[in-house]
Design an enzyme around this catalytic site. Sequence first.
Site, PDB file in Angstrom:
ATOM      1  N   GLY A 148      44.269  43.858  42.494  1.00  0.00           N
ATOM      2  CA  GLY A 148      45.490  44.092  41.734  1.00  0.00           C
ATOM      3  C   GLY A 148      45.326  43.403  40.386  1.00  0.00           C
ATOM      4  N   HIS A 149      44.919  44.160  39.382  1.00  0.00           N
ATOM      5  CA  HIS A 149      44.670  43.565  38.066  1.00  0.00           C
ATOM      6  C   HIS A 149      45.901  43.760  37.185  1.00  0.00           C
ATOM      7  CE1 HIS A 149      40.028  43.673  38.660  1.00  0.00           C
ATOM      8  NE2 HIS A 149      40.668  42.938  39.532  1.00  0.00           N
ATOM      9  N   GLN A 191      38.234  40.866  43.023  1.00  0.00           N
ATOM     10  CA  GLN A 191      38.211  39.684  43.892  1.00  0.00           C
ATOM     11  C   GLN A 191      37.487  38.533  43.183  1.00  0.00           C
ATOM     12  OE1 GLN A 191      37.104  42.846  45.721  1.00  0.00           O
ATOM     13  NE2 GLN A 191      39.290  43.133  45.631  1.00  0.00           N
ATOM     14  N   ASP A 244      42.253  36.793  41.885  1.00  0.00           N
ATOM     15  CA  ASP A 244      43.529  36.569  41.195  1.00  0.00           C
ATOM     16  C   ASP A 244      43.398  35.604  40.022  1.00  0.00           C
ATOM     17  OD1 ASP A 244      44.748  38.144  43.185  1.00  0.00           O
ATOM     18  OD2 ASP A 244      44.846  36.399  44.504  1.00  0.00           O
ATOM     19  N   LYS A 265      41.378  38.445  35.721  1.00  0.00           N
ATOM     20  CA  LYS A 265      40.293  39.253  35.140  1.00  0.00           C
ATOM     21  C   LYS A 265      40.845  40.408  34.310  1.00  0.00           C
ATOM     22  CE  LYS A 265      38.897  39.755  39.385  1.00  0.00           C
ATOM     23  NZ  LYS A 265      39.608  38.682  40.095  1.00  0.00           N
ATOM     24  N   LYS A 298      45.679  30.407  32.635  1.00  0.00           N
ATOM     25  CA  LYS A 298      46.876  29.712  33.114  1.00  0.00           C
ATOM     26  C   LYS A 298      46.898  28.213  32.826  1.00  0.00           C
ATOM     27  CE  LYS A 298      48.814  32.866  36.397  1.00  0.00           C
ATOM     28  NZ  LYS A 298      49.373  33.074  37.703  1.00  0.00           N
ATOM     29  N   ALA A 345      49.508  40.446  43.618  1.00  0.00           N
ATOM     30  CA  ALA A 345      49.851  41.641  42.836  1.00  0.00           C
ATOM     31  C   ALA A 345      49.782  42.897  43.701  1.00  0.00           C
ATOM     32  CB  ALA A 345      48.911  41.775  41.644  1.00  0.00           C
TER      33      ALA A 345
HETATM   34  P1  IMP Z   1      40.212  42.745  52.254  1.00  0.00           P
HETATM   35  O1  IMP Z   1      39.211  42.847  51.173  1.00  0.00           O
HETATM   36  O2  IMP Z   1      41.486  43.488  51.947  1.00  0.00           O
HETATM   37  O3  IMP Z   1      39.682  43.092  53.606  1.00  0.00           O
HETATM   38  O4  IMP Z   1      40.661  41.191  52.351  1.00  0.00           O
HETATM   39  C1  IMP Z   1      39.727  40.184  52.700  1.00  0.00           C
HETATM   40  C2  IMP Z   1      40.146  38.850  52.107  1.00  0.00           C
HETATM   41  O5  IMP Z   1      40.026  38.922  50.691  1.00  0.00           O
HETATM   42  C3  IMP Z   1      41.605  38.466  52.379  1.00  0.00           C
HETATM   43  O6  IMP Z   1      41.678  37.050  52.456  1.00  0.00           O
HETATM   44  C4  IMP Z   1      42.329  38.935  51.131  1.00  0.00           C
HETATM   45  O7  IMP Z   1      43.527  38.229  50.900  1.00  0.00           O
HETATM   46  C5  IMP Z   1      41.280  38.654  50.079  1.00  0.00           C
HETATM   47  N1  IMP Z   1      41.389  39.566  48.930  1.00  0.00           N
HETATM   48  C6  IMP Z   1      41.031  40.868  48.882  1.00  0.00           C
HETATM   49  N2  IMP Z   1      41.241  41.363  47.660  1.00  0.00           N
HETATM   50  C7  IMP Z   1      41.740  40.363  46.914  1.00  0.00           C
HETATM   51  C8  IMP Z   1      42.113  40.262  45.544  1.00  0.00           C
HETATM   52  O8  IMP Z   1      42.016  41.206  44.751  1.00  0.00           O
HETATM   53  N3  IMP Z   1      42.577  39.040  45.154  1.00  0.00           N
HETATM   54  C9  IMP Z   1      42.642  37.971  45.984  1.00  0.00           C
HETATM   55  N4  IMP Z   1      42.283  38.021  47.261  1.00  0.00           N
HETATM   56  C10 IMP Z   1      41.830  39.212  47.732  1.00  0.00           C
END
Ligand code: IMP
Length: 425
Positions: free
Chosen positions: A42-43, A224, A15, A18, A331, A299
């Site tokens: 979520g970009h 991520q 988040d 990117k 930010k 997002a």
């Molecule tokens: P998963 O990848 O959905 O299994 O989530 C694993 C961990 O990564 C959790 O803590 C999510 O909140 C975090 N996470 C997964 N994708 C994102 C992202 O795009 N942004 C921020 N955190 C993420």
Amino acid sequence: MAAKVDVILGAQWGDEGKGKVVDVVAPDYAVIARFQGGPNAGHTLIFDGKKHVLHTIPSGVFREGIWNLVGNGVVIDPVVFLREVKSLDDAGVDVRPRLLISRRAHLILPTHRALDAASEADKGQGKIGSTLKGIGPTYMDKTGRNGLRIGDIERPDFMERYRALVAKHERLFGIHDHQVDWRANEAEWLQAVETLRSFQLVDSEQWLNERLAAGDRVMAEGAQGTLLDIDFGTYPFVTSSNTISAGACTGLGIGPSRIGRVIGIFKAYCTRVGSGPFPTELHDAQGEALRKAGNEFGATTGRPRRCGWLDLPALRFAVMVNGITELAMMKADVLSGMGSVRVCTAYRIDGKETPNFPYELSEGLQPCYTELEGWGAINPGEALPAALEHYIAFIEKAVGVPVCLVSTGPDRTATIMRGPEVATR
Ligand code: IMP
């Protein structure tokens, strides 16, 4: 001469913004390629007064004449993917002619999502806080050599392969106490697979290396962030892919010698969504104020993000494991108006101070802070406030790489290039 692949990735817990940076620099590239993750991402991109959120499709899609590639390292849920295509269609963007999907990318099945939910429910208090998009179970099937790939949908025996994997998953449901009704989503999923067949499915590693040989510049877009990396993140509270720069090689089929710049995106403070350690987290009104000022809500899931001060040991670690060559700070405007800001410069663990990011962020770990002067409004067209310049210089000195881009607002245009531009020909 063969061109290079520059990498844009998250240097914190995701988040970071990117999507915005990729969108800003995209015109300097011929190809934007996603290399890992899936619809957990979520970009967000904002321009011309409109907001767009991308989950699977690369963030170059709003720029004319650029190829967008979903690489082999990505996991794809056809239903989410088509919803995204539809919302782009509605916004007047026809992605089909410029969007390529790797045949080696893996498919997220409805049963993967159900397994994700069941596994999280089993974990109880220890849950990861997954986005429940089926990411973990899909990568488990990939490494377990059971997965279905995009290329499989072109095979005549696709349905047999699909049924065999579903049967395996049904056996796994037996070990969970939590029943999830996945069948309700099956018809829509199979229909989406049909539609997916009409997209440009390619041997992307071959295509991409040919583009590079022809001199086309490529931007690899990470999802991520470093601290969610399966190897180097705060395990087990991580995602299931390699979010670091090395992931661009395995997730696209390019050699390490092809990598050029590695651009780490970080926020002027820190956020985290989901469970897991977060040393500089603010549990007080200041954390709440940051969440509000920065609109820190997921997002993809809408969940409130946990907020805290900038963590330099973590950022230095990200610079190290990614080989980051330059940073982009996002930010900066959110911290405007605070009398002073704090930065974590080291951790105290068992009475000893360390500048390094350790194996485990244990409960006893204490952040050591330095307080710096805050800054006021950042006005478009004017120089950055002196206190913000000082903040940036402090970070650059602590982590050893320059901050080449400062984002001062969500819009594409609220972007200041400093020193050598993030993307120069
Ligand atoms: P998963 O990848 O959905 O299994 O989530 C694993 C961990 O990564 C959790 O803590 C999510 O909140 C975090 N996470 C997964 N994708 C994102 C992202 O795009 N942004 C921020 N955190 C993420």
